[in-house]
Design an enzyme around this catalytic site. Sequence first.
Site, short mmCIF file in Angstrom:
data_model
loop_
_atom_site.label_atom_id
_atom_site.label_comp_id
_atom_site.label_asym_id
_atom_site.label_seq_id
_atom_site.Cartn_x
_atom_site.Cartn_y
_atom_site.Cartn_z
N HIS A 20 0.85 -1.19 0.00
CA HIS A 20 0.00 0.00 0.00
C HIS A 20 0.89 1.24 0.00
O HIS A 20 2.11 1.15 -0.13
CB HIS A 20 -1.00 -0.04 1.16
CG HIS A 20 -0.39 -0.04 2.54
ND1 HIS A 20 0.35 1.00 3.02
CD2 HIS A 20 -0.39 -0.99 3.52
CE1 HIS A 20 0.75 0.72 4.25
NE2 HIS A 20 0.32 -0.49 4.57
N HIS A 23 4.13 1.45 2.25
CA HIS A 23 5.32 0.76 1.73
C HIS A 23 5.87 1.52 0.53
O HIS A 23 7.08 1.60 0.33
CB HIS A 23 4.98 -0.66 1.24
CG HIS A 23 4.25 -1.46 2.26
ND1 HIS A 23 2.92 -1.74 2.16
CD2 HIS A 23 4.67 -2.01 3.42
CE1 HIS A 23 2.54 -2.44 3.21
NE2 HIS A 23 3.58 -2.60 4.00
N CYS A 128 2.60 -9.11 20.66
CA CYS A 128 1.71 -8.54 19.64
C CYS A 128 2.02 -9.26 18.33
O CYS A 128 3.15 -9.15 17.81
CB CYS A 128 1.92 -7.03 19.48
SG CYS A 128 1.01 -6.41 18.04
N CYS A 131 2.99 -6.94 15.32
CA CYS A 131 4.39 -6.50 15.35
C CYS A 131 5.36 -7.68 15.30
O CYS A 131 6.55 -7.49 15.09
CB CYS A 131 4.71 -5.73 16.62
SG CYS A 131 3.76 -4.26 16.89
N CYS A 146 -1.78 -2.48 21.69
CA CYS A 146 -0.62 -2.11 20.88
C CYS A 146 -1.02 -0.84 20.13
O CYS A 146 -2.04 -0.81 19.47
CB CYS A 146 -0.29 -3.23 19.88
SG CYS A 146 0.76 -2.64 18.55
N HIS A 149 -1.44 -1.53 16.25
CA HIS A 149 -2.43 -2.49 15.74
C HIS A 149 -3.76 -2.44 16.48
O HIS A 149 -4.70 -3.13 16.10
CB HIS A 149 -1.84 -3.91 15.74
CG HIS A 149 -0.66 -4.02 14.82
ND1 HIS A 149 0.64 -3.84 15.24
CD2 HIS A 149 -0.60 -4.24 13.49
CE1 HIS A 149 1.46 -3.94 14.21
NE2 HIS A 149 0.73 -4.18 13.14
N LYS A 297 -2.85 5.01 11.54
CA LYS A 297 -1.79 4.60 10.62
C LYS A 297 -2.42 3.79 9.49
O LYS A 297 -3.27 2.94 9.73
CB LYS A 297 -0.80 3.72 11.38
CG LYS A 297 0.33 3.21 10.52
CD LYS A 297 1.19 2.22 11.27
CE LYS A 297 2.21 1.60 10.34
NZ LYS A 297 2.63 0.28 10.74
N LYS A 300 -1.87 -2.63 6.68
CA LYS A 300 -2.47 -3.84 6.13
C LYS A 300 -3.42 -4.45 7.14
O LYS A 300 -4.51 -4.86 6.81
CB LYS A 300 -1.37 -4.86 5.81
CG LYS A 300 -0.53 -4.49 4.62
CD LYS A 300 0.61 -5.47 4.38
CE LYS A 300 1.79 -5.22 5.28
NZ LYS A 300 3.05 -5.84 4.81
#
Length: 521
Positions: A20, A23, A128, A131, A146, A149, A297, A300
């Site tokens: 996405h 990246h 997590c 991560c 987290c 996430h 953020k 994905k």
Amino acid sequence: MKSARRYLTTPLYYVNAKPHLGHSYTTILVDVIKRHLVQRGNPVIALTGTDEHGEKIEQMAKAAGQDPKAFADEISGHFRETWKQMHLDFDIFYRTTDASHVKKVQQALTKLKDQGDIVYREYTGNYCLGCERFRTDAELTADGLCPDHQKKPEARSEANYFFLMSKYQKRLIDHIEKNPSFIEPAHYKNEVLAFLKQPLEDLSISRPKSRLKWGIELPFDSNHVTYVWFDALLNYLNATGWPDQFDQALWESVTHFTAKDILKPHGIYWPTMLMALNVPQYKTLQVHGYWLMGQSKMSKSLGNVVRPLEVEEKYGRETLRFFLLREMSFGLDSSFTLENYVTCINAYLANGIGNLVSRVLTIALKNFPGTLALDEKTLTAEDKKALEARASALSQWDQGFDELKYQNSLKAWSDLVTAVDLYVNEMKPWALAKAAGTGDATATERLKTVMGVCLRLIQAAAVIIYPVLPRASLDILKTLGVQFSGPAPDSKLALEDRREFKLGAEVPKLFMRVQLPSVDA
Ligand code: ME8
């Protein structure tokens, strides 16, 4: 004297979903910096690739009803293909499932085990999965989630092999303090130093096969596989031929680029691993902020993503590169909005360079088809002043790259384009062309000079913007008849006082004006 080689890396992306915009940013940035360094005469090796082991991938493959390797092959292929279609210039596409990587990770593990840096013990912590690491309590939100996430990590207790990272804490602090550019921008360096004020825990570097099979088997215990971070970080070093054919000079020139999500593995695990392996430190870690959608953020796992190829196709080639570099202040977070993207394309690309090139070349091609020769003696003081904008734009451009202030570089470039526009408005070449058409020889001469000045300025704008808009830049240079040897136009070509432009037959079509999609769409 030969210029120093440089080695640039992106993270190896997890193969848990297609690439996405987040990246793309890191990958585009490395491509841009590579092109910039090449323009300044440095040979560059750029590495990207995919990180394919670990629990997260194993679970996703299972959910998709696929074997993990087949799953990894497919998603890794998407990354490789996306970068290819976006014309990103990488020398190495590294995969952690390649046999040579597996062998080198096992060599590293054996060395650390033999020298007593790896031991077996029990551990309890909060894991997590997003991560793929244990998170300390201090790293969680007030609700125990987290922060990246938005999920509660799982409490886990198991016997694993540990890398004795704590042994290297003091050396790491010393290294960071003595080398201010080791981690940049400075607030990330300070974050790592603040973290290192607490005693550093050792790093669990294995997972029992009863829980995870998809990993590199430990060379000294076939009941365990290697923790995915310990495996993946080694890619950067392995790609330089370590250990048997180690290109140490290349290694010592390395700059790692990542977002802040993986500051800890890169700022702590990796340098301590290098110390234990007795390998010189990486040169610099350059850390950027997040691309956000709203307040979160883009990720994905959260599913709130923008796909790079889709937007490029819709809004025009290279527009995303320009927008990402222009919009993000390196080190801080930025929000992606279509409004800002569309405004940026129209202001700087369609109405900016696109319109400038079109209006100047239309007049130049009509009045001086073939060759336009510029006689230095005909330049007025105003012309000379206009030409001076090239040197200041180039030096501000370079300075922006040197200081990681890419926005400043892009601003200096768009200021140059604006200055050329103003020069055109003041010189009114269309009026000179009209007078020239009636046989006015003085107007013809003056028009030639004004066009020559504009073409020199456009040449400078095209050469300078090459790293960010390589294809548009090359299209412009081709129409101007500016040739060069090697992979990229040398940055000195921006200041060339060219006497003769052998013009192409057509005005290049660069950027279209775009509109926001309607609310229904
Ligand atoms: O962490 N904004 O892989 P990953 C900016 N495999 N950059 C972003 C981003 C966002 N919203 N989302 C992703 C891993 N990135 C490990 C790395 S390296 C040996 C192993 C970019 O697929 C950014 O570069 O989660 C970030 O650090 C990286 O993708 C994380 O990619």
